[in-house]
Motif scaffolding. Sequence first.
Motif, PDB file in Angstrom:
ATOM      1  N   GLU A 207       0.828  -1.197   0.000  1.00 47.59           N
ATOM      2  CA  GLU A 207       0.000   0.000   0.000  1.00 47.59           C
ATOM      3  C   GLU A 207       0.869   1.256   0.000  1.00 47.59           C
ATOM      4  OE1 GLU A 207      -3.991   0.767   2.309  1.00 47.59           O
ATOM      5  OE2 GLU A 207      -2.312   1.162   3.657  1.00 47.59           O
ATOM      6  N   GLU A 208       1.949   1.233   0.723  1.00 40.11           N
ATOM      7  CA  GLU A 208       2.855   2.383   0.767  1.00 40.11           C
ATOM      8  C   GLU A 208       3.391   2.703  -0.620  1.00 40.11           C
ATOM      9  OE1 GLU A 208       6.996   3.855   2.960  1.00 40.11           O
ATOM     10  OE2 GLU A 208       6.180   1.845   3.347  1.00 40.11           O
ATOM     11  N   ARG A 209       3.830   1.681  -1.349  1.00 38.76           N
ATOM     12  CA  ARG A 209       4.370   1.926  -2.692  1.00 38.76           C
ATOM     13  C   ARG A 209       3.279   2.403  -3.645  1.00 38.76           C
ATOM     14  NH1 ARG A 209       8.869  -2.788  -4.064  1.00 38.76           N
ATOM     15  NH2 ARG A 209      10.195  -2.421  -2.228  1.00 38.76           N
ATOM     16  N   ALA A 210       2.071   1.876  -3.480  1.00 38.62           N
ATOM     17  CA  ALA A 210       0.970   2.324  -4.335  1.00 38.62           C
ATOM     18  C   ALA A 210       0.682   3.801  -4.107  1.00 38.62           C
ATOM     19  CB  ALA A 210      -0.274   1.486  -4.054  1.00 38.62           C
ATOM     20  N   MET A 211       0.692   4.243  -2.841  1.00 40.61           N
ATOM     21  CA  MET A 211       0.430   5.650  -2.548  1.00 40.61           C
ATOM     22  C   MET A 211       1.541   6.537  -3.091  1.00 40.61           C
ATOM     23  SD  MET A 211      -1.293   5.664   1.254  1.00 40.61           S
ATOM     24  CE  MET A 211      -2.898   4.890   1.510  1.00 40.61           C
ATOM     25  N   HIS A 212       2.773   6.080  -2.978  1.00 38.55           N
ATOM     26  CA  HIS A 212       3.886   6.863  -3.528  1.00 38.55           C
ATOM     27  C   HIS A 212       3.798   6.938  -5.052  1.00 38.55           C
ATOM     28  CE1 HIS A 212       6.689   8.035  -0.276  1.00 38.55           C
ATOM     29  NE2 HIS A 212       6.061   7.084   0.399  1.00 38.55           N
ATOM     30  N   ALA A 213       3.383   5.846  -5.694  1.00 42.75           N
ATOM     31  CA  ALA A 213       3.255   5.846  -7.153  1.00 42.75           C
ATOM     32  C   ALA A 213       2.162   6.812  -7.608  1.00 42.75           C
ATOM     33  CB  ALA A 213       2.957   4.432  -7.656  1.00 42.75           C
ATOM     34  N   MET A 214       1.053   6.850  -6.871  1.00 41.13           N
ATOM     35  CA  MET A 214      -0.015   7.785  -7.214  1.00 41.13           C
ATOM     36  C   MET A 214       0.420   9.234  -6.986  1.00 41.13           C
ATOM     37  SD  MET A 214      -3.900   8.011  -5.716  1.00 41.13           S
ATOM     38  CE  MET A 214      -5.054   9.232  -6.367  1.00 41.13           C
ATOM     39  N   ALA A 215       1.204   9.448  -5.941  1.00 41.89           N
ATOM     40  CA  ALA A 215       1.622  10.812  -5.594  1.00 41.89           C
ATOM     41  C   ALA A 215       2.696  11.356  -6.514  1.00 41.89           C
ATOM     42  CB  ALA A 215       2.126  10.843  -4.154  1.00 41.89           C
ATOM     43  N   ARG A 216       3.519  10.479  -7.092  1.00 44.26           N
ATOM     44  CA  ARG A 216       4.729  10.925  -7.786  1.00 44.26           C
ATOM     45  C   ARG A 216       4.477  12.014  -8.834  1.00 44.26           C
ATOM     46  NH1 ARG A 216       6.619   6.167  -8.545  1.00 44.26           N
ATOM     47  NH2 ARG A 216       7.676   6.192  -6.530  1.00 44.26           N
ATOM     48  N   PRO A 217       3.488  11.868  -9.745  1.00 49.17           N
ATOM     49  CA  PRO A 217       3.275  12.944 -10.730  1.00 49.17           C
ATOM     50  C   PRO A 217       2.908  14.279 -10.093  1.00 49.17           C
ATOM     51  CG  PRO A 217       2.137  10.923 -11.383  1.00 49.17           C
ATOM     52  CD  PRO A 217       2.595  10.728  -9.979  1.00 49.17           C
ATOM     53  N   LEU A 218       2.152  14.242  -8.996  1.00 50.18           N
ATOM     54  CA  LEU A 218       1.771  15.479  -8.322  1.00 50.18           C
ATOM     55  C   LEU A 218       2.963  16.099  -7.600  1.00 50.18           C
ATOM     56  CD1 LEU A 218      -1.621  14.227  -6.845  1.00 50.18           C
ATOM     57  CD2 LEU A 218      -1.327  15.793  -8.779  1.00 50.18           C
ATOM     58  N   LEU A 219       3.790  15.273  -6.999  1.00 54.12           N
ATOM     59  CA  LEU A 219       4.986  15.784  -6.331  1.00 54.12           C
ATOM     60  C   LEU A 219       5.893  16.496  -7.331  1.00 54.12           C
ATOM     61  CD1 LEU A 219       5.863  12.708  -4.072  1.00 54.12           C
ATOM     62  CD2 LEU A 219       4.557  14.748  -3.433  1.00 54.12           C
ATOM     63  N   HIS A 220       6.103  15.858  -8.483  1.00 54.06           N
ATOM     64  CA  HIS A 220       6.966  16.461  -9.502  1.00 54.06           C
ATOM     65  C   HIS A 220       6.325  17.716 -10.102  1.00 54.06           C
ATOM     66  CE1 HIS A 220       9.105  12.328 -10.224  1.00 54.06           C
ATOM     67  NE2 HIS A 220       9.352  12.853  -9.042  1.00 54.06           N
ATOM     68  N   ARG A 221       4.997  17.689 -10.272  1.00 57.26           N
ATOM     69  CA  ARG A 221       4.305  18.820 -10.907  1.00 57.26           C
ATOM     70  C   ARG A 221       4.435  20.084 -10.072  1.00 57.26           C
ATOM     71  NH1 ARG A 221       1.935  22.806 -11.943  1.00 57.26           N
ATOM     72  NH2 ARG A 221       0.050  23.129 -13.212  1.00 57.26           N
ATOM     73  N   PHE A 222       4.426  19.946  -8.747  1.00 56.55           N
ATOM     74  CA  PHE A 222       4.400  21.129  -7.889  1.00 56.55           C
ATOM     75  C   PHE A 222       5.698  21.364  -7.118  1.00 56.55           C
ATOM     76  CE2 PHE A 222      -0.068  19.995  -8.487  1.00 56.55           C
ATOM     77  CZ  PHE A 222      -0.543  21.189  -8.981  1.00 56.55           C
ATOM     78  N   GLY A 223       6.716  20.589  -7.393  1.00 56.05           N
ATOM     79  CA  GLY A 223       8.027  20.890  -6.830  1.00 56.05           C
ATOM     80  C   GLY A 223       8.338  20.277  -5.488  1.00 56.05           C
ATOM     81  N   TRP A 224       7.573  19.260  -5.071  1.00 53.52           N
ATOM     82  CA  TRP A 224       7.957  18.525  -3.869  1.00 53.52           C
ATOM     83  C   TRP A 224       9.079  17.550  -4.184  1.00 53.52           C
ATOM     84  CZ3 TRP A 224       2.259  18.785  -3.679  1.00 53.52           C
ATOM     85  CH2 TRP A 224       1.771  19.432  -2.532  1.00 53.52           C
ATOM     86  N   ARG A 225       9.901  17.256  -3.214  1.00 51.13           N
ATOM     87  CA  ARG A 225      10.839  16.141  -3.311  1.00 51.13           C
ATOM     88  C   ARG A 225      10.115  14.883  -2.851  1.00 51.13           C
ATOM     89  NH1 ARG A 225      14.962  18.792   0.765  1.00 51.13           N
ATOM     90  NH2 ARG A 225      12.931  18.880   1.794  1.00 51.13           N
ATOM     91  N   GLU A 226      10.484  13.761  -3.418  1.00 48.43           N
ATOM     92  CA  GLU A 226       9.783  12.520  -3.068  1.00 48.43           C
ATOM     93  C   GLU A 226       9.942  12.196  -1.586  1.00 48.43           C
ATOM     94  OE1 GLU A 226       9.539   9.175  -5.535  1.00 48.43           O
ATOM     95  OE2 GLU A 226       9.977  10.268  -7.379  1.00 48.43           O
ATOM     96  N   ARG A 227      11.040  12.612  -0.993  1.00 48.90           N
ATOM     97  CA  ARG A 227      11.218  12.338   0.434  1.00 48.90           C
ATOM     98  C   ARG A 227      10.343  13.238   1.303  1.00 48.90           C
ATOM     99  NH1 ARG A 227      16.226  14.759  -0.960  1.00 48.90           N
ATOM    100  NH2 ARG A 227      16.644  16.769   0.067  1.00 48.90           N
ATOM    101  N   ASP A 228       9.686  14.244   0.690  1.00 48.93           N
ATOM    102  CA  ASP A 228       8.758  15.097   1.433  1.00 48.93           C
ATOM    103  C   ASP A 228       7.416  14.417   1.668  1.00 48.93           C
ATOM    104  OD1 ASP A 228      10.593  17.184   1.486  1.00 48.93           O
ATOM    105  OD2 ASP A 228       9.849  18.045  -0.388  1.00 48.93           O
ATOM    106  N   PHE A 229       7.185  13.282   0.987  1.00 43.93           N
ATOM    107  CA  PHE A 229       5.894  12.590   1.063  1.00 43.93           C
ATOM    108  C   PHE A 229       6.091  11.287   1.825  1.00 43.93           C
ATOM    109  CE2 PHE A 229       2.568   9.839  -0.900  1.00 43.93           C
ATOM    110  CZ  PHE A 229       1.456  10.601  -0.602  1.00 43.93           C
ATOM    111  N   LEU A 230       5.506  11.192   3.032  1.00 44.87           N
ATOM    112  CA  LEU A 230       5.785  10.067   3.913  1.00 44.87           C
ATOM    113  C   LEU A 230       4.520   9.276   4.232  1.00 44.87           C
ATOM    114  CD1 LEU A 230       8.304  11.560   6.495  1.00 44.87           C
ATOM    115  CD2 LEU A 230       8.784  10.254   4.421  1.00 44.87           C
ATOM    116  N   TYR A 231       4.686   7.966   4.300  1.00 39.44           N
ATOM    117  CA  TYR A 231       3.614   7.040   4.650  1.00 39.44           C
ATOM    118  C   TYR A 231       3.641   6.772   6.148  1.00 39.44           C
ATOM    119  CZ  TYR A 231       0.941   2.628   4.696  1.00 39.44           C
ATOM    120  OH  TYR A 231       0.040   1.623   4.949  1.00 39.44           O
ATOM    121  N   ALA A 232       2.476   6.826   6.790  1.00 38.98           N
ATOM    122  CA  ALA A 232       2.365   6.550   8.221  1.00 38.98           C
ATOM    123  C   ALA A 232       1.694   5.183   8.390  1.00 38.98           C
ATOM    124  CB  ALA A 232       1.549   7.633   8.912  1.00 38.98           C
ATOM    125  N   PRO A 233       2.447   4.138   8.689  1.00 38.64           N
ATOM    126  CA  PRO A 233       1.858   2.794   8.737  1.00 38.64           C
ATOM    127  C   PRO A 233       0.809   2.615   9.813  1.00 38.64           C
ATOM    128  CG  PRO A 233       4.119   2.784   9.557  1.00 38.64           C
ATOM    129  CD  PRO A 233       3.896   4.122   8.944  1.00 38.64           C
TER     130      PRO A 233
END
Length: 257
Positions: free
Chosen positions: A62-88
């Motif tokens: 589930e964590e990888r799925a959420m990161h995969a969904m987020a990736r285009p939005l993170l890149h579109r608006f200038g977030w770094r991928e490490r700025d997006f964290l999963y809380a198990p």
Amino acid sequence: MTKGKPPFAMKAMLRLERGTASAAATLRRYAPLADELGADGMDVDVERADVLLSGCLVAASEERAMHAMARPLLHRFGWRERDFLYAPNVRYAETLDPPSDPPATFLVINRANQELGWEGATHGTGHTPDRALEIDPAEVEVVARLFVAAPATTIAATVEALEPWLARVEPAAVAVDPGRAALLFLARADLRTEGERLGLGAVEVGRIEADADHVIETATAADGTTLWLRRGTDPVSRYWPGIVEIREMVIDDSYPE
């Protein structure tokens, strides 16, 4: 990828800069962006402007799925991928800091069937993408919701078709899905008078009752346009006719002026 693994269904909320413009003006501003992102809907009130998206991905977790969904939005608006964290422990992922490119300010992704419950109450109901309406007007005020349909298949085209309603209603909050919308405002008169002011014509009136403190008056026009009036605090319910429920909305003290 694990063979035969079911996909993870997710929902995302992208929060945008709200500014001081009216709800209608903010809706017009962000509708093209919502369509660019492939959004399911957009919600605007005096405190927030949210773009809502859904996704369904097969991934190792589930964590990888959420990161995969987020990736285009993170890149579109200038977030770094490490700025997006999963809380198990609560099973959602969110950004920790604003991005480098406006107008985005915050991104959260939840499981599609995530309920608010204890997790939402503990970790912040305002940060979840559930579209539940919760407002707190004065007891003497009457909250009105106008549900309308439009011959449109995109959010921008729906907003364009809503222009006559936006001018008449001057909403404090608006929720839009392609082809349908709900406008939230404070009523000025009783149900029939308000319906006449809005140009609904002949209407069929009714009531939705749960108990003495939970009564909604309804007026439905021939074309299906529906007006609801509710005195005082609006109830929270997931089951509204004709539209997915609006998420948390706020009318501030300055409305109407």
